[in-house]
Design a protein around this motif. Structure first.
Motif, PDB file in Angstrom:
ATOM      1  N   ARG A 181       9.485  -2.871   3.334  1.00 24.67           N
ATOM      2  CA  ARG A 181       9.092  -1.436   3.974  1.00 24.67           C
ATOM      3  C   ARG A 181       8.059  -0.730   3.591  1.00 24.67           C
ATOM      4  O   ARG A 181       7.462  -0.989   2.650  1.00 24.67           O
ATOM      5  CB  ARG A 181      10.389  -0.550   3.200  1.00 24.67           C
ATOM      6  N   LEU A 182       7.342  -0.524   4.729  1.00 20.86           N
ATOM      7  CA  LEU A 182       5.907  -0.026   4.496  1.00 20.86           C
ATOM      8  C   LEU A 182       6.095   1.519   4.300  1.00 20.86           C
ATOM      9  O   LEU A 182       6.592   2.290   4.953  1.00 20.86           O
ATOM     10  CB  LEU A 182       4.969  -0.179   5.940  1.00 20.86           C
ATOM     11  N   ASP A 183       5.275   1.920   3.315  1.00 21.41           N
ATOM     12  CA  ASP A 183       5.053   3.365   2.890  1.00 21.41           C
ATOM     13  C   ASP A 183       4.404   4.149   3.518  1.00 21.41           C
ATOM     14  O   ASP A 183       3.246   4.710   3.437  1.00 21.41           O
ATOM     15  CB  ASP A 183       4.776   3.403   1.390  1.00 21.41           C
ATOM     16  N   VAL A 184       4.705   4.304   4.801  1.00 22.38           N
ATOM     17  CA  VAL A 184       4.229   5.304   5.958  1.00 22.38           C
ATOM     18  C   VAL A 184       4.582   6.588   5.750  1.00 22.38           C
ATOM     19  O   VAL A 184       5.911   7.061   5.766  1.00 22.38           O
ATOM     20  CB  VAL A 184       4.544   4.798   7.386  1.00 22.38           C
ATOM     21  N   THR A 185       3.540   7.655   5.859  1.00 22.70           N
ATOM     22  CA  THR A 185       3.816   8.937   5.485  1.00 22.70           C
ATOM     23  C   THR A 185       4.728   9.307   6.760  1.00 22.70           C
ATOM     24  O   THR A 185       4.648   8.994   7.775  1.00 22.70           O
ATOM     25  CB  THR A 185       2.465   9.634   5.722  1.00 22.70           C
ATOM     26  N   GLY A 186       5.630  10.181   6.262  1.00 24.29           N
ATOM     27  CA  GLY A 186       6.845  10.688   6.955  1.00 24.29           C
ATOM     28  C   GLY A 186       7.898   9.929   7.545  1.00 24.29           C
ATOM     29  O   GLY A 186       8.983  10.084   8.174  1.00 24.29           O
ATOM     30  N   THR A 187       8.092   8.634   6.562  1.00 21.29           N
ATOM     31  CA  THR A 187       9.262   7.846   6.605  1.00 21.29           C
ATOM     32  C   THR A 187       9.826   7.755   5.231  1.00 21.29           C
ATOM     33  O   THR A 187       9.091   7.925   4.243  1.00 21.29           O
ATOM     34  CB  THR A 187       8.963   6.564   6.951  1.00 21.29           C
ATOM     35  N   PRO A 188      11.085   7.395   5.143  1.00 22.91           N
ATOM     36  CA  PRO A 188      12.080   7.172   5.987  1.00 22.91           C
ATOM     37  C   PRO A 188      12.341   8.472   6.903  1.00 22.91           C
ATOM     38  O   PRO A 188      12.186   9.538   6.441  1.00 22.91           O
ATOM     39  CB  PRO A 188      13.191   6.764   5.317  1.00 22.91           C
ATOM     40  N   VAL A 189      12.493   8.056   8.273  1.00 23.13           N
ATOM     41  CA  VAL A 189      12.793   9.249   9.026  1.00 23.13           C
ATOM     42  C   VAL A 189      14.241   9.267   8.786  1.00 23.13           C
ATOM     43  O   VAL A 189      15.155   8.302   8.891  1.00 23.13           O
ATOM     44  CB  VAL A 189      12.847   8.573  10.660  1.00 23.13           C
ATOM     45  N   LYS A 205       0.903  -1.318   0.066  1.00 21.69           N
ATOM     46  CA  LYS A 205       0.017   0.011   0.024  1.00 21.69           C
ATOM     47  C   LYS A 205       0.900   1.303  -0.101  1.00 21.69           C
ATOM     48  O   LYS A 205       2.013   1.131   0.452  1.00 21.69           O
ATOM     49  CB  LYS A 205      -0.828  -0.007   1.336  1.00 21.69           C
ATOM     50  N   THR A 206       0.340   2.506  -0.424  1.00 24.28           N
ATOM     51  CA  THR A 206       1.080   3.598  -0.550  1.00 24.28           C
ATOM     52  C   THR A 206       0.526   4.793   0.365  1.00 24.28           C
ATOM     53  O   THR A 206      -0.869   4.567   0.652  1.00 24.28           O
ATOM     54  CB  THR A 206       1.143   4.100  -2.199  1.00 24.28           C
TER      55      THR A 206
END
Length: 310
Positions: A260-268, A182-183
């Motif tokens: 790798r999950l496309d979580v908003t704000g990542t990569p940190v 998921k994006t």
């Protein structure tokens, strides 16, 4: 009290070995002598000082006098080592011994850097320790390490912070996790996930907690599993979502065992830093390593590691 005329370097090294290992037996192994020989050196040093330095022979604890002697003994030994390094440098030889410590996440790339460093500077010896952030602070504070590789340094110590490479951290999970693929995953989605955490005191744990706090996320469940290796194995097994450095999971991602999950704000985005104390003279060997990391660290860290996933 003329200690300079009564104390020997052997006695000081024995005291430092006991203080650093917390054991007469381990101190003897470190010094390659017998345990009775270590005890004799400590007794002779206590006689010269006129007081007890080490309280107990099984559970070793330094007395107040012992703490003073350990601190000064480190300065004496360091000064002699510096003299040896300077003599070699005057002859045009890059040589010496570096006591360095790195946080646990850095162990995934530091050996690659040191292998190349060793090829270029064969006369410089490395004594490497791996520890969590709290332990790294302690080693710098006690001057047991001349150099550290870590992220955010402690604020209470007089330190020089030298950035040399980017450090990225992301959320990862097994390929069959429902968020995989998921994006633009909103951070709020993590509230429903089982998060896998490093132990308190680790830099990775602190980065995760800051991210969650910034985005107002309170996970429904969070399990503390400790090491990076355990977190990887747990995530691959489908136990939950882990937050890890890219250095830690790059091989598993390449092998298709983690995504790798496309979580908003990542990569940190953070930085890897070389840390040295500003109130301690930097040896030529340490400066050579610092220059090497600044010049070639990024390039060597991006070199593809061998695909040997366990």
């Amino acid at each position: 009290m003329k200690l300079d005329q009564r104390v020997t370097l052997k006695q000081l090294r024995a005291l430092l070995a006991v203080a650093d290992t917390g054991s007469f037996t381990m101190a003897a192994r470190h010094l390659h002598i017998t345990q009775p020989a270590v005890s004799m050196q400590i007794r002779d040093l206590e006689a010269a000082v006129g007081g007890v330095l080490v309280d107990g022979r099984r559970e070793v604890r330094l007395t107040a006098s012992g703490e003073i002697m350990v601190r000064r003994a480190r300065e004496v030994v360091h000064a002699l080592e510096m003299a040896g390094h300077e003599l070699l440098t005057a002859r045009g030889v890059a040589a010496g011994t570096i006591d360095m410590v790195v946080i646990t996440t850095a162990e995934y790339f530091v050996p690659r850097l040191l292998a190349e460093f060793g090829r270029r500077y064969p006369d410089i010896r490395i004594r490497l320790s791996v520890a969590n952030r709290a332990e790294v602070y302690q080693m710098l504070d006690e001057r047991r390490a001349a150099l550290a590789i870590m992220g955010t340094p402690p604020g209470r110590l007089p330190l020089k912070v030298i950035p040399f490479a980017p450090h990225r951290l992301s959320f990862v999970a097994s390929p069959d996790h429902h968020l995989a693929g998921k994006t633009h995953i909103p951070p709020a989605a993590l509230a429903e996930e089982r998060l896998l955490l490093r132990e308190r005191g680790s830099g990775t744990r602190d980065h995760l907690e800051r991210y969650l706090k910034y985005h107002g996320v309170r996970p429904l469940r969070a399990d503390e599993l400790g090491s990076n290796s355990t977190l990887k194995q747990a995530a691959m097994a489908g136990l939950g979502v882990a937050f890890l450095s890219h250095h830690v999971f790059e091989m598993e991602e390449a092998a298709g065992r983690l995504v790798r999950l496309d979580v908003t704000g990542t990569p940190v985005e953070r930085e890897w830093n070389v840390i040295v104390r500003v109130d301690q003279q930097v040896s030529p060997a340490v400066q050579t390593l610092v220059d090497f990391l600044q010049d070639d660290g990024v390039k060597l860290m991006h070199a593809k590691p061998a695909q040997n996933v366990k």
